[in-house]
Write a protein that holds these residues in place. Structure first.
Motif, PDB file in Angstrom:
ATOM      1  N   LEU A 198      -9.121   2.138   3.560  1.00  0.00           N
ATOM      2  CA  LEU A 198      -7.974   1.518   2.890  1.00  0.00           C
ATOM      3  C   LEU A 198      -6.855   2.537   2.686  1.00  0.00           C
ATOM      4  O   LEU A 198      -5.673   2.189   2.769  1.00  0.00           O
ATOM      5  N   GLY A 199      -7.239   3.792   2.447  1.00  0.00           N
ATOM      6  CA  GLY A 199      -6.222   4.821   2.271  1.00  0.00           C
ATOM      7  C   GLY A 199      -5.465   5.131   3.553  1.00  0.00           C
ATOM      8  O   GLY A 199      -4.331   5.605   3.500  1.00  0.00           O
ATOM      9  N   CYS A 200      -6.108   4.896   4.685  1.00  0.00           N
ATOM     10  CA  CYS A 200      -5.483   5.232   5.968  1.00  0.00           C
ATOM     11  C   CYS A 200      -4.796   4.035   6.620  1.00  0.00           C
ATOM     12  O   CYS A 200      -3.980   4.227   7.523  1.00  0.00           O
ATOM     13  N   ALA A 201      -5.151   2.825   6.212  1.00  0.00           N
ATOM     14  CA  ALA A 201      -4.650   1.637   6.919  1.00  0.00           C
ATOM     15  C   ALA A 201      -3.225   1.353   6.472  1.00  0.00           C
ATOM     16  O   ALA A 201      -2.983   0.663   5.479  1.00  0.00           O
ATOM     17  N   ASN A 202      -2.284   1.921   7.191  1.00  0.00           N
ATOM     18  CA  ASN A 202      -0.870   1.767   6.820  1.00  0.00           C
ATOM     19  C   ASN A 202      -0.109   0.868   7.785  1.00  0.00           C
ATOM     20  O   ASN A 202       1.102   0.844   7.795  1.00  0.00           O
ATOM     21  N   GLY A 203      -0.852   0.151   8.635  1.00  0.00           N
ATOM     22  CA  GLY A 203      -0.183  -0.724   9.588  1.00  0.00           C
ATOM     23  C   GLY A 203       0.194  -0.044  10.888  1.00  0.00           C
ATOM     24  O   GLY A 203       0.616  -0.708  11.827  1.00  0.00           O
ATOM     25  N   ARG A 204       0.068   1.268  10.938  1.00  0.00           N
ATOM     26  CA  ARG A 204       0.397   2.014  12.149  1.00  0.00           C
ATOM     27  C   ARG A 204      -0.849   2.513  12.858  1.00  0.00           C
ATOM     28  O   ARG A 204      -0.763   3.024  13.961  1.00  0.00           O
TER      29      ARG A 204
END
Lengths: 348, 146
Positions: A198-204
């Protein structure tokens, strides 16, 4: 690659069949060298007497990445291992050879990374296989035992089937995921790996990008992301339209985008189709594997992100337009710091 | 210059080459033209540094009598930063993680640089009937591409 398919490995799709034939042929000839798999992400299988001793792929983190991202070794050791890799060792093997890592620990990590890389190669697009007999195998003999290619392919097939059986299908390297707003999961106890995702999932980032970032296997992360998609914790980001505005009509017209790679040597119909920027509504079911998810409208709630949300500036607005040309007269400090008594190797 | 075509080109490069995480297009003087970067990266600073490094690398290549520069690639423990010249007026910066296939990036970047150069040189398209108005109102300094 026209030899008969290996009898023991069922060809689950075209990519599986192409790679399986190439590897079984190398096995039959007890080949030593590197089998380069062209495609996206593609990879390289290092073979010793026909057995697989290492697999490298841009689609899966190697041993070194797993070690340095998990904090097992620091960045300086990692850089030194990269320098040692010039001697023909994989960087991870160089760390093990330097005594920083036990042989057993390295072998466990190495086998995990090899299996993960085979999965990443087969989950993507596979164009062709080319064997290079001149390239040396990446591991010194004896450090890690070679693996039968069939074992790797069977395990990779099992993983692909397991991934395809999940309710939400996520591609390891083509689907980019974004965290759904915190209220859905803020109060729930989350497994550490989920919190990291969740911390890494930024849409990119795709599951593959997240796996590299936190130093976990790409299969593990892809499965976890697919489950989190099904539970509504993360969502895949649909691709934006390729060109929101009509292309410029001015001359010189930009050339059309070229195909990524030459056409496959074999009819690779059921292979995982290459993701295009245009949403491929017409992608047909490619075969025994359910298709890995494609960019598509309606995959995710929420509209496509605005493609024009970028800083903008016209080039040359500063007035500095000249090229950095070496033939241009240079400024006057050219000989300013030149030492008088410099040594020259060609001086008498 | 068609800004949307430029953005699409930058995004295509990120999708084409596995491991590419961010791209920036800037003028040779280091001022930002367009950025496809994550929030943690300051695109203005990256553009300025990359333009300076490309100019320096050109001078180094000339001082060493090694001919025209092709590109610069910075290798670090966490990945790569490649800088390409786009014609004589702009640069393309590509950031990737340690898994990025660098030779493949060079192949793809060559054609991307040509297309980006053509986009930068093309005049603004005439707003014809039914054309979408220029997205000046959507200016977003954060550079979030989604």
């Amino acid at each position: 690659m026209t030899s008969a398919p290996s009898g023991s490995v069922p060809a689950r799709n075209a990519a599986h069949g192409l790679l399986g034939r190439a590897l079984s042929r190398c096995r039959d000839e007890r080949a030593t060298g590197v089998l380069h798999v062209q495609g996206s992400p593609g990879g390289a299988f290092h073979l010793l007497d026909g057995a697989v001793v290492a697999v490298e792929s841009p689609g899966a983190p190697g041993v070194g990445t797993l070690l340095v991202r998990s904090g097992r070794i620091d960045a300086d050791e990692w850089n030194a291992a990269h320098d040692a890799a010039g001697t023909g060792l994989l960087p991870g093997a160089a760390i093990a050879a330097g005594g920083r890592l036990g042989t057993a620990e390295f072998q466990v990590l190495h086998m995990m990374a090899v299996q993960d890389a085979v999965f990443a190669v087969l989950a993507g697009r596979l164009d062709n296989c080319a064997f290079d007999p001149a390239a040396p195998a990446a591991l010194p003999p004896g450090l890690a035992p070679g693996v039968e290619p069939e074992e790797l392919l069977v395990e990779a097939g099992r993983r692909l089937a397991a991934l395809a059986s999940l309710p939400r299908r996520v591609s390891p390297d083509r689907d980019r995921v974004t965290a759904v707003g915190p209220p859905a999961w803020a109060d729930e106890p989350l497994a550490p790996v989920r919190r990291e995702i969740l911390g890494c999932a930024n849409g990119r980032r795709s599951p593959r990008d997240i796996a590299f970032l936190i130093g976990r296997g790409v299969y593990t992360i892809t499965v976890e992301v697919a489950r989190m998609c099904a539970e509504g914790l993360v969502e895949t980001v649909p691709a934006p339209p390729a060109h929101p505005l009509p292309p410029p009509v001015a001359d010189p017209a930009p050339p059309p985008p070229e195909p990524l790679a030459p056409a496959p040597a074999e009819p690779a119909g059921p292979a995982a189709p290459r993701p295009s920027l245009a949403p491929p509504e017409d992608v047909a079911d490619p075969g025994p594997y359910p298709p890995l998810p494609q960019w598509g409208p309606g995959e995710a709630p929420g509209g496509a992100p605005a493609a024009e949300g970028l800083p903008r500036r016209e080039p040359g607005a500063s007035g500095i337009r000249e090229a950095l040309d070496a033939s241009r007269p240079q400024s006057g400090w050219k000989g300013f710091l030149r030492p008088r008594g410099r040594s020259r190797t060609d001086s008498p | 210059m068609n800004h949307d075509a430029l953005v699409a080109e930058m995004r295509t490069l990120r999708d084409q080459v596995v491991g590419v995480t961010d791209t920036v297009v800037a003028a040779v003087d280091g001022l930002l033209i367009a950025a496809d970067t994550e929030d943690a990266i300051d695109p203005d600073g990256l553009a300025a540094l990359a333009a300076a490094s490309l100019g320096l690398a050109r001078r180094i290549a000339a001082a060493a009598l090694r001919g025209p520069l092709r590109r610069t690639v910075t290798c670090s423990s966490g990945g790569y930063t490649a800088v390409y010249a786009v014609g004589e007026t702009a640069i393309l910066v590509v950031v990737g993680d340690e898994g990025m296939n660098v030779p493949q990036l060079h192949v793809e970047a060559r054609s991307a640089v040509e297309r980006i150069g053509a986009i930068l040189l093309a005049p603004e398209p005439e707003p014809g009937p039914g054309a979408v108005p220029a997205p000046d109102s959507a200016y977003d300094p954060q550079g979030v591409l989604g």
